[in-house]
Design an enzyme around this catalytic site. Structure first.
Site, short mmCIF file in Angstrom:
data_model
loop_
_atom_site.label_atom_id
_atom_site.label_comp_id
_atom_site.label_asym_id
_atom_site.label_seq_id
_atom_site.Cartn_x
_atom_site.Cartn_y
_atom_site.Cartn_z
N ASP A 9 -26.17 -16.18 -17.00
CA ASP A 9 -25.66 -14.91 -16.48
C ASP A 9 -24.36 -15.24 -15.78
O ASP A 9 -24.37 -15.87 -14.72
CB ASP A 9 -26.66 -14.28 -15.52
CG ASP A 9 -26.28 -12.86 -15.13
OD1 ASP A 9 -25.07 -12.54 -15.12
OD2 ASP A 9 -27.19 -12.07 -14.81
N ILE A 13 -25.68 -15.26 -9.11
CA ILE A 13 -26.63 -14.63 -8.18
C ILE A 13 -26.10 -13.25 -7.82
O ILE A 13 -25.05 -13.11 -7.20
CB ILE A 13 -26.80 -15.49 -6.90
CG1 ILE A 13 -27.30 -16.89 -7.25
CG2 ILE A 13 -27.78 -14.79 -5.94
CD1 ILE A 13 -27.37 -17.84 -6.07
N HIS A 14 -26.84 -12.24 -8.23
CA HIS A 14 -26.48 -10.85 -7.92
C HIS A 14 -27.78 -10.09 -7.72
O HIS A 14 -28.86 -10.69 -7.69
CB HIS A 14 -25.62 -10.25 -9.05
CG HIS A 14 -26.27 -10.33 -10.39
ND1 HIS A 14 -27.15 -9.38 -10.85
CD2 HIS A 14 -26.19 -11.27 -11.37
CE1 HIS A 14 -27.58 -9.74 -12.06
NE2 HIS A 14 -27.02 -10.88 -12.39
N GLY A 15 -27.73 -8.79 -7.59
CA GLY A 15 -28.90 -7.99 -7.26
C GLY A 15 -30.13 -8.26 -8.10
O GLY A 15 -31.22 -8.47 -7.58
N ALA A 18 -31.29 -11.92 -7.50
CA ALA A 18 -31.74 -12.11 -6.13
C ALA A 18 -33.04 -11.38 -5.83
O ALA A 18 -33.84 -11.85 -5.05
CB ALA A 18 -30.65 -11.66 -5.15
#
Length: 163
Positions: A9, A13-15, A18
């Site tokens: 991806d 680290i994103h919504g 996470a």
């Protein structure tokens, strides 16, 4: 090392990572593996800060991942591996990192790439890496979030004549 999820991806680290993926997989550590990101101090700092509470985030080079895997340092750790591209995944697998499956969650469109889904774009170099991973019996599946239906990458590429 208990690899609960290996994922490509390019947003890292994103919504979704996470919250949804980390809860679904029960990981205690997220390891971002990228030579480029590991050299970018600001991006590295921001990624560490983006980890959910109770989850440690590390940003390391491809070579460091190979060293850590073989050292047994994290032999009991439940981890999520995040990559930005399939070439880095291929590099760690070629050096003995065992992966059962690889989730493809997002590969942005850039010049020279073809969109194969609304969130995955590939070029020939990507396809070659995916072919290698497939030959090593790594399941290659496309999903943004765990609730999505799995799309098998190699079947999709065969349908659109990219294999």
């Amino acid at each position: 090392m208990d690899i609960r999820l290996a994922r490509i991806d390019d947003r890292l680290i994103h919504g979704q990572v996470a919250t949804v993926w980390s809860k679904q997989t029960g990981v205690e550590r997220i390891i971002v593996i990228s030579d480029v990101v590991a050299q970018d101090k600001l991006r590295k700092f921001l990624l560490k800060e983006a980890a959910p509470p109770g989850i440690t985030a590390n940003v390391i080079t491809v070579q460091k991942m190979i060293q850590i895997y073989h050292s047994g340092l994290l032999s009991r750790a439940k981890v999520m591996l995040l990559f930005t591209n399939p070439q880095d995944v291929e590099a760690v697998v070629r050096c003995g990192v065992q992966l059962k499956s690889l989730n493809i969650g997002g590969m942005s469109f850039t010049e020279g790439k073809s969109m194969i889904t609304n969130f995955v774009s590939v070029n020939q170099q990507d396809i070659d890496s995916f072919r290698y991973l497939n030959s090593q019996e790594v399941e290659l599946e496309i999903r943004k979030v765990p609730a999505d239906r799995k799309i098998l990458l190699m079947e999709l590429l065969a349908k659109i004549k990219k294999v």
